[in-house]
Design an enzyme around this catalytic site. Sequence first.
Site, PDB file in Angstrom:
ATOM      1  N   ARG A 104       0.825  -1.206   0.000  1.00  0.00           N
ATOM      2  CA  ARG A 104       0.000   0.000   0.000  1.00  0.00           C
ATOM      3  C   ARG A 104       0.852   1.246   0.000  1.00  0.00           C
ATOM      4  O   ARG A 104       1.912   1.272   0.630  1.00  0.00           O
ATOM      5  CB  ARG A 104      -0.819   0.083   1.279  1.00  0.00           C
ATOM      6  N   SER A 152       8.138  -4.972   6.416  1.00  0.00           N
ATOM      7  CA  SER A 152       7.878  -6.036   7.384  1.00  0.00           C
ATOM      8  C   SER A 152       8.793  -7.248   7.222  1.00  0.00           C
ATOM      9  O   SER A 152       8.340  -8.363   6.952  1.00  0.00           O
ATOM     10  CB  SER A 152       6.425  -6.470   7.273  1.00  0.00           C
ATOM     11  N   ASP A 154       6.171  -3.853  10.647  1.00  0.00           N
ATOM     12  CA  ASP A 154       4.702  -3.763  10.764  1.00  0.00           C
ATOM     13  C   ASP A 154       4.219  -3.916  12.205  1.00  0.00           C
ATOM     14  O   ASP A 154       3.215  -3.323  12.603  1.00  0.00           O
ATOM     15  CB  ASP A 154       3.988  -4.751   9.825  1.00  0.00           C
TER      16      ASP A 154
END
Length: 922
Positions: free
Chosen positions: A547, A608, A662
């Site tokens: 994203r 992440s 994350d």
Amino acid sequence: MDTIAPSGLQPEERASSCLQEDVPSDSSELVQKCLQQFKVTRKQLQQIQVSLLRSMEQALMEQNNPAPAVRMLPTYVGSTPHGTEQGDFLVLELGATGASLRVLWVTLTGTEEHRVEPRSQEFVIPQEVVLGSGQQLFDFAACCLSEFLDAHPVGNQDLKLGFSFSFPCHQTGLDKSTLISWTKGFKCSGVEGHDVVQLLRDAIQRQGTYNIDVVAVVNDTVGTMMGCELGAGPCEVGLIVDTGTNACYMEEARHVAALDEDRGRTCVSIEWGSFNDDGALGPVMTIFDHALDYESLNPGAQRFEKMIGGLYLGELVRLVLAHLAQHGVLFGGCTSPALLSRGSILLEHVVEMEDPFTGAAHVHAVLQDLDLSPQASDAELVQHVCAAVCTRAAQLCAAALAAVLSRLQHSREQQTLQVAVATGGQVFEVHPRFRSILKEMVMLLVPECDVSFIPAVDGGGQGVAMVTAVAARLAAHRHLLEETLAPFQLNCQQLIVVQAQMREAMIRGLQGEASSLRMLPTYVRATPDGSERGDFLALDLGGTNFRVLLVRVAKGSVQITNQVYSIPECVAQGSGQELFDHIVDCIVDFQQRQGLSGQSLPLGFTFSFPCKQLGLDQGILLNWTKGFNASGCEGQDVVCLLREAIGRRQAVELNVVAIVNDTVGTMMSCGYDDPHCEMGLIVGTGTNACYMEELRNVASVAGDSGYMCINMEWGAFGDDGSLSMLSTCFDASVDQASINPGKQRFEKMISGMYLGEIVRHILLHLTSLGVLFQGQQTQCLQTRDIFKTKFLSEIESDSLALRQVRAILEDLGLTLTSDDALMVLEVCQAVSRRAAQLCGAGVAAVVEKIRENRGLEELTVSVGVDGTLYKLHPHFSSLVSATVRKLAPHCTVTFLQSEDGSGKGAALVTAVACRLAQTTRV
Ligand code: BG6
Ligand code: GLC
Ligand code: GLC
């Protein structure tokens, strides 16, 4: 209407008496009137047929009516026999013919040509047992079994028993059956409402002589249908006219509301003996039927059965004869105590007396035994009475069978029906005309059905053995399933060990010693305080979606605009340059769409993967995890790789301020609303956690006061072999087939990228054992990643019935039975449960460490959580909490689900960094 006094209630009538003077003037009229009552017109039979059919259909549709007209009980027999069933089986029959019990030893050879005659023995159950306690009855049965086995030694083999129990029962499995109510002559206390299989098992155990496994329980109708010799087509109806009467047939499963099944057929025991529609039966019930019912053990119940079953035919004849004698029409108006006693005329007497050739002689013999002195003219009349009672029984039975055939025809949507009916029971065996009257009437009532009647083999014993063979196979499968899943069932002790190992690995990692937990400092020193402000760009890479976000942090509100971009597998596993160029392309696209081109907003990068950070804006990728494997990145600073890619795309200007994991982004994001949030947890594609550690405990960062958020990278926990005692062969297969064998062992037992694969490997194993999918290996199941983790969430969702579970699996091209569907569900449950418990043990280790760090008796802490598995799975989150409660009893842990993803957290970290940078500049 004429009434008849119940003989049992009038002791004064029990003395032998003659009513010579009371002989009616028109005795033949009385006889006619009496016999006329037993005549049933075709119209009445049709009414019974229609009314029974209606009652059957109604009972199929309703699940919870406590007193339906007929019960329509599912029997858990799903198919008619293949003829391939084999093995040796004990069969115990209780409740079929009178008060006797039969034990059989049946050998199924698997081929029809080789029939082995069963050995059998009959035992008469003493009357005090039939009406005594349930324990006495079942002890008697266990005793008969022992006696039979003593007399017929069968060697040292496992004894599998099929229990033919011919009373209405609610079955919940092939070996679970609760007696609804006694019928026929039985009335033992303490059995109604209990599982008769368990009662038998208990009695066998009390007896203690033989080790017998009660594998299946069936109604006699089902045994009869299942044992029917295979003719041209399968036999789909079982009809019993024995002491009682009943039938079963193969119904379309989707029509049986009590079952959660939309495929195939299932055998339903109608229990038509209880059919009591006053509208249809009322006009055909005679005063003798009412009297018989009144005197029976179960007045008002089984009224249809009481007009047909062999237990009652003799009794009806007796009542008519007594009535005629009392009115002076028979035996010179004399009765005898015997004639007035219940049960003095039996079915076999009726049959003997009715015989057109030898009947007259039998009438004399039978009546003399009842202390009556029949006159020559009496014989013929007695024979008429016998014939009237039996003819009516056969006709009523035909009307009921016609209802079943209409039902079959209707549910199969067929104009004409060819069907085989297996028949069994004493009345068929001893009464010469019963079968032919029945057949004739069935032909008249359902002319469009071509029915063949096939007598049962071994009184249904063979059918019971067949059901038992199927049940034994299913039980063996269940055993294999349980054995396979046992290593996934972790007890509290094992979880405590995991928690302790995790704690030790944390400490070693923090101190810079060898540990599978890297415990990476993140340079995030505080959770948000609400004073953060500004507009930020954020990237979120490493979960299901990539994203790009615009995060606007204002006083009291955070506004997020985001766009999801895909990262094709070839890019995730291609070259690092391609990957980062792709990322920058996405950012440029986003900026254009949002009208941000040319602006250089501060950027926070949620990345992440395990990174060694030396500052907030520096992160050296240690190794890829999950599905990523882009070359030339490991050992490099990810922020530099991104800046280089920006450089290659000369037009954009970006200001990368912070890189966050994350878990950290999630903790910060949730921490914005809850100051207690000091831990971040991800259970998605991968799994990991971070938490606020005392800086003094972090060997690799200078400083003794304050906190630092530590990215544990717990996915790698156990990579030093410490989890090997929990790892199953399925975990090993999943690990071996992954792109990073030997790595991320904890993650591979917990996270979404792997659970589906574990399930798939278990399903493959169970198929190879023949436990699932009839042992048929399919190409589909061999395909890696075909079984998505989201299927676990869907399959385990309580609101989905098993039939929907099946639909999900059928979409994958798997053909499965309802037993298969249930087993797949259990496999999913075992795998996800273990994952949640391991995750809970990890959380417990972390919160306990925070509590101890602070020297607190009790800690209240919140955990920010994200990840599709955690959020979508119906039970995962509650299992994690339950485990934490058990393993960390001094911590009150609240789990907060992150609503906005970790991008918001990355922006908040960026905001803090910008503020700090400004302050240092000032
Ligand atoms: C998202 C976060 O909501 O969850 C990501 O924004 C995170 O940063 C992800 O990696 C984890 O879940 P999954 O299921 O997408 O791997
Ligand atoms: C009674 C029982 C039934 C049985 C039938 C024939 O009606 O309730 O279960 O099948 O008798 O034995
Ligand atoms: C993997 C990564 C880790 C990340 C986790 C959850 O374990 O190594 O950094 O936090 O997946 O996405």
